[in-house]
Write a protein that holds these residues in place. Structure first.
Motif, mmCIF file in Angstrom:
data_model
loop_
_atom_site.group_PDB
_atom_site.id
_atom_site.type_symbol
_atom_site.label_atom_id
_atom_site.label_comp_id
_atom_site.label_asym_id
_atom_site.label_seq_id
_atom_site.Cartn_x
_atom_site.Cartn_y
_atom_site.Cartn_z
ATOM 1 N N ARG A 115 -3.474 13.548 3.346
ATOM 2 C CA ARG A 115 -3.642 13.881 4.764
ATOM 3 C C ARG A 115 -4.893 13.253 5.364
ATOM 4 N NH1 ARG A 115 -1.142 18.428 2.575
ATOM 5 N NH2 ARG A 115 0.793 18.989 3.652
ATOM 6 N N VAL A 116 -5.789 12.735 4.500
ATOM 7 C CA VAL A 116 -7.002 12.090 5.022
ATOM 8 C C VAL A 116 -7.092 10.611 4.643
ATOM 9 C CG1 VAL A 116 -8.299 14.237 5.070
ATOM 10 C CG2 VAL A 116 -8.329 12.866 3.003
ATOM 11 N N SER A 117 -6.245 10.149 3.732
ATOM 12 C CA SER A 117 -6.235 8.739 3.360
ATOM 13 C C SER A 117 -4.805 8.326 3.066
ATOM 14 C CB SER A 117 -7.120 8.500 2.124
ATOM 15 O OG SER A 117 -6.627 9.219 1.015
ATOM 16 N N LYS A 118 -4.570 7.031 2.952
ATOM 17 C CA LYS A 118 -3.211 6.530 2.841
ATOM 18 C C LYS A 118 -2.695 6.440 1.411
ATOM 19 C CE LYS A 118 -3.431 3.835 7.112
ATOM 20 N NZ LYS A 118 -3.315 2.485 7.712
ATOM 21 N N HIS A 119 -3.590 6.466 0.421
ATOM 22 C CA HIS A 119 -3.119 6.318 -0.937
ATOM 23 C C HIS A 119 -4.154 6.877 -1.899
ATOM 24 C CE1 HIS A 119 -5.662 2.795 -0.181
ATOM 25 N NE2 HIS A 119 -5.916 2.811 -1.470
ATOM 26 N N ILE A 120 -3.760 6.953 -3.187
ATOM 27 C CA ILE A 120 -4.652 7.438 -4.242
ATOM 28 C C ILE A 120 -4.679 6.388 -5.342
ATOM 29 C CG2 ILE A 120 -4.951 9.173 -6.042
ATOM 30 C CD1 ILE A 120 -3.692 11.194 -4.148
ATOM 31 N N SER A 146 -4.079 4.939 -15.798
ATOM 32 C CA SER A 146 -4.451 4.498 -14.450
ATOM 33 C C SER A 146 -3.191 4.501 -13.607
ATOM 34 C CB SER A 146 -5.076 3.101 -14.465
ATOM 35 O OG SER A 146 -4.122 2.136 -14.898
ATOM 36 N N LEU A 147 -3.360 4.603 -12.295
ATOM 37 C CA LEU A 147 -2.174 4.615 -11.433
ATOM 38 C C LEU A 147 -2.571 4.358 -9.989
ATOM 39 C CD1 LEU A 147 -2.269 7.460 -9.701
ATOM 40 C CD2 LEU A 147 -1.412 8.443 -11.798
ATOM 41 N N VAL A 148 -1.533 4.034 -9.200
ATOM 42 C CA VAL A 148 -1.662 3.942 -7.741
ATOM 43 C C VAL A 148 -0.466 4.672 -7.157
ATOM 44 C CG1 VAL A 148 -1.759 2.449 -5.710
ATOM 45 C CG2 VAL A 148 -2.826 1.704 -7.855
ATOM 46 N N VAL A 149 -0.696 5.637 -6.241
ATOM 47 C CA VAL A 149 0.405 6.340 -5.572
ATOM 48 C C VAL A 149 0.138 6.336 -4.072
ATOM 49 C CG1 VAL A 149 1.065 7.816 -7.487
ATOM 50 C CG2 VAL A 149 -0.726 8.556 -5.930
ATOM 51 N N VAL A 150 1.223 6.305 -3.293
ATOM 52 C CA VAL A 150 1.122 6.362 -1.833
ATOM 53 C C VAL A 150 2.070 7.435 -1.337
ATOM 54 C CG1 VAL A 150 0.528 3.921 -1.648
ATOM 55 C CG2 VAL A 150 2.890 4.617 -1.429
#
Length: 861
Positions: A115-120, A146-150
């Motif tokens: 809710r405050v940024s576009k991805h993790i 490690s990971l990237v989620v949106v």
């Protein structure tokens, strides 16, 4: 299939030097990103279903990003998350079966971040071991490091997330850009999938309903009679496949003649003719006809024939022909009609509203036709004729309102509607009020006019309205009195505030002129203190009443010694009694339970106000007796009776009615002697009510008054019977203490600084919270033994400054005593100060002796 892995690898391997990278790296990165996304979308769009598109896209992204696993999570109806799609690299164990209905708390932190940024981005799983332990354990079990989620947004709502596990760390930012770019396509595919599933579900439901509700479903050629049977029930008794062999017209005629009731035969023949059916289907695509069949052993009664167009209906004569048993539907409709009619009549009767028709035929007496409720409202029997009904209604209209009623009739005829309210004399109920309105009946064919309308008994509404009007008038009167009381209060306050202020200014003038007269100066200083204390007392009383009227909750209850609390009140007021020559006596009678749990502050406020009144309105050399006794004890609660009896001037009977009202005094001339603004007994009443007690006043003019208060107070049975040790008197010397004084008011700062220095303290001043933080930070650890902090300051408040100081990374930040000095003296202000990290709260004007005691008590050893 090209998954753009080479493009991705070239992005990392062919990175130019730093300078060149700034010029050309961004363009190449964008181009590679576009190439990967475009290729992924292209291959995904070639698939036939949204499910297949999503699976292909995840595989493409996973390989393009060199990840071990790509996945989509969707929020479910229970608030958890479901892993709905997954791709895994060779040798990687699938997790989709283990990640269904993941509890909401596992991913709660991710949704907050979305809710405050576009991805993790998590470059190392160990980074979240302490900050997000639930997610840490969840990911560790899956061998994720490690990971990237949106997030996935449907409009403004987050419906889930998707991402990649274990991509190369150097490509994290690149991966997040790719995932964010493809998110829109993912959401769009999910929505298409949902729509596809809904359509499949609906199609199934339709087919299921047709197979259950329809007795027969056929596709028939209206020219040749060729018939394909989809469903046929033996209940019909008709083999349409055999019947249609002679052609559609002959088969339909035999059916209608043999099975359909005579009154529906011709209508059904017309509706089922070949040309009519085809014409209807070319325009409407489907239509149906209801009819009734003759009695039969199958129990069928009401049927419905349906015709629906097929793909060949435009050029050929094919149609879907079906029959449905609608007996239950027809019966239910009839039942609904009957119930609706009955319900309408019940509603009208409950609303005391009757329906009428008045015929004003030329050359005939007026006629009124009334429904059931209307006859009840008129008080007439059912068998009465329409002329007599009209006469009984009209003759009971209040004479003064007859012309108004007739004018309403003229308006109905001229304008199309009208409404009138008038009194009507009911034969049994007497005078009632009626709201009557109507419209012209334009279908009336006879010479003259006809009106349709309603007749409603609104007596209760009118009575209620009159009561409301009376209440409004009473409220207006109370407001007027309140405004008058407010004006009187402002007048009183103007006098009461100006009187001590005038005294203070006068004494200051005398001080300036009596430099050589020490005795006169001492007397002036004493008078200034008396005037100042009285001024403070006035302000405290007004604030206390405002606080009680605002409904603020009472202070937290605490253990207290009842005998000691009352004795303290008597001790405090003894000097006032001595000044006035009044004998003040405390009598304790039968206190079986002395130690209780209650509100010490409120109890003392009650007793102080009552005893203070008894002293102020007493006669010279009079007396005041204070008595406390326990009258009952039950279920851990004792009833205490407090009596304050004086020999004062007494209270008149008329004023006793207003004694608990704010700002009231019986003798306004008493104000000259600093007797207050009439708030004492108002405060007493509100506090006693809050403590669920009672207060009564018995008084006679010239003989004195007796105030009796009864309070239920919970006994502290757990309090040790051993006497508490005497509190050790703290030393009052602050010599040598190093104090940081924070005060934005220059005069207040000068006064407190002078007092501290006069007592031997070293003082550093700051005029706002930020300056205080700067001064504390600049000083060496241990420099200050104490911080005296004002609360309401510009730039940075005392609350903020205290929090900043407590948060500093130095040894003395957590331990240095911080004492609040503030004019905000309510309990919530004390709580806010403690919450900000302050040790104590002292209300202004500051009691110097108490301030020194607190400073000594908190001084670091």
């Amino acid at each position: 299939m090209d998954y753009s892995g080479e493009l991705f690898e070239r992005t990392g391997k062919e990175a130019p030097a730093a300078g060149a990278q700034e010029q050309h790296g961004g363009m190449r990165s964008v181009q590679n990103l576009e190439a990967i996304i475009n290729e992924g979308l292209r291959v995904a769009l070639l698939e036939k279903t949204p499910d297949q598109s999503l699976v292909v896209l995840l595989e493409h992204l996973g390989k393009a990003l060199n990840g071990e696993r790509t996945y989509i999570f969707e929020q479910n109806a229970d608030g958890g998350d479901d892993n709905t799609y997954e791709w895994t690299a060779d040798g990687v164990e699938p997790e989709i079966e283990n990640l269904q209905n993941v509890p909401s708390e596992v991913c709660a932190s991710w949704y907050r971040k979305f809710r405050v940024s576009k991805h993790i981005v998590i470059e190392s799983l160990e980074d979240i071991r302490d900050t997000d332990p639930l997610q840490y354990e969840n990911l560790k079990r899956q061998n994720v490091h490690s990971l990237v989620v949106v997030p996935l947004y449907d409009g403004k709502n987050i419906i889930g997330f998707y991402g990649v596990d274990n991509p190369p760390v150097k490509s994290m930012e690149y991966a997040s850009n790719i995932l964010q770019t493809a998110a829109y396509f993912i959401v769009s595919s999910l929505k298409r999938r949902n729509l596809f599933r809904e359509l499949q579900k609906r199609s199934y439901n339709v087919l299921h309903a047709l197979s259950v509700d329809y007795l027969g479903i056929y596709q028939v050629n209206l020219d040749t009679g060729e018939c394909e049977v989809y469903r046929s029930s033996g209940r019909l008794g008709v083999d349409w496949a055999a019947e249609f062999q002679d052609g559609y017209p002959a088969a339909m005629e035999r059916y209608i003649s043999k099975y359909v009731v005579p009154r529906d035969q011709e209508r059904l023949r017309t509706a089922t003719k070949r040309d009519h059916v085809l014409a209807q289907l070319r325009t409407k695509k489907k239509f149906s006809v209801r009819y009734q069949v003759k009695d039969s052993s199958s129990g069928l009664k009401h049927l419905e024939i349906h015709f629906s167009a097929t793909e060949g209906t435009e050029d050929q004569s094919d149609a879907i022909f079906a029959q449905r048993d609608i007996n239950a539907v027809v019966e239910q409709e009839e039942k609904y009609k009957l119930e609706a009619r009955q319900s309408l009549e019940d509603i009208l009767e409950g609303a005391r509203t009757g329906i009428w028709t008045i015929e004003l035929e030329d050359g005939c007496p007026p006629r009124m036709y009334a429904d059931r409720t209307m006859r009840i409202l008129l008080g007439v029997p059912d068998e009465i004729g329409p002329e007599e009904c009209y006469r009984r209604w009209f003759e009971r209209v209040e004479p003064d309102y007859v012309e108004m009623v007739q004018e309403a009739v003229r308006q109905i005829l001229e304008t199309g509607r009208a409404e009138v309210i008038y009194p009507w004399n009911h034969p049994k109920l007497g005078k009632i009020y009626v709201r009557c309105g109507g419209v012209p009946d334009k279908s009336f064919k006879k010479p003259g006019a006809c009106l349709n309308g309603y007749h409603q008994d609104i007596t209760e509404t009118m009575v209620t309205r009159k009561k409301q009007e009376q209440s409004i008038m009473e409220l207006l009167e109370r407001v007027r009195r309140a405004n008058s009381a407010k004006s009187e209060f402002l007048s009183h306050m103007s006098h009461d505030l100006r009187t001590p202020i005038n005294g203070i200014l006068g004494m200051l003038a005398i001080l300036e002129k009596s430099q050589d007269d020490p005795e006169r100066q001492r007397a002036c200083r004493r008078d200034i203190r008396v005037s100042t204390e009285h001024l403070l007392s006035l302000v405290n009383d007004v604030l206390q009443v405002s606080r009680l009227e605002s409904g603020r909750p009472a202070a937290v209850e605490a253990p207290l010694d009842l005998r000691a609390a009352v004795k303290d009140c008597v001790t405090i007021l003894s000097p006032l009694a001595g000044e006035r020559g009044i004998h003040l006596e405390l009598e304790e009678s039968g206190l079986l339970h002395n130690r209780v749990i209650g509100n010490p502050l409120h109890l003392k406020q009650i007793m102080m106000n009552v005893i203070d009144n008894a002293l102020r309105y007493n006669r010279p050399h009079g007396s005041v007796l204070v008595r406390v006794e326990e009258t009952a004890f039950q279920n851990g609660t004792a009833s205490y009776h407090f009596t304050v009896k004086d020999t004062g001037i007494g209270i008149g009977e008329e004023f006793k009615k207003h004694i608990f009202e704010p700002f009231t005094q019986e003798h306004q001339d008493a104000r000259t002697n600093y007797n207050g603004v009439g708030l004492g007994m108002s405060i007493v009443k509100k506090l006693v009510d809050q403590m669920k007690g009672t207060v009564e006043v018995d008084s006679q003019v010239g003989k004195g008054s007796v105030v009796q208060i009864t309070l239920p107070i919970r006994v502290d049975e757990a309090w040790s019977e051993q006497p508490a040790p005497e509190d050790r008197e703290e030393p009052e010397s602050i010599a040598g203490m190093r104090v940081l004084l924070v005060e934005d008011n220059a005069i207040n700062c000068e006064i407190v600084e002078y007092i501290l220095k006069d007592a031997g303290a070293e003082v550093t001043t700051a005029n706002d919270g930020k300056a205080a933080v700067d001064a504390f930070t600049a000083a060496a650890p241990g420099t200050f033994d104490c911080v005296l902090m004002d609360l309401m300051m510009p730039v940075m408040s005392g609350y903020e400054a205290a929090r900043v100081i407590r948060g500093l990374n130095r040894a003395d930040a957590k331990t240095v005593p911080i004492i609040a000095l503030s004019a905000n003296a309510f309990e919530e202000d004390v709580a806010l100060a403690k919450d900000a990290g302050m040790n104590e709260h002292l209300a202004k004007p500051v009691d110097i002796r108490k301030m020194f005691q607190v400073m000594n008590r908190l001084r670091r050893v």
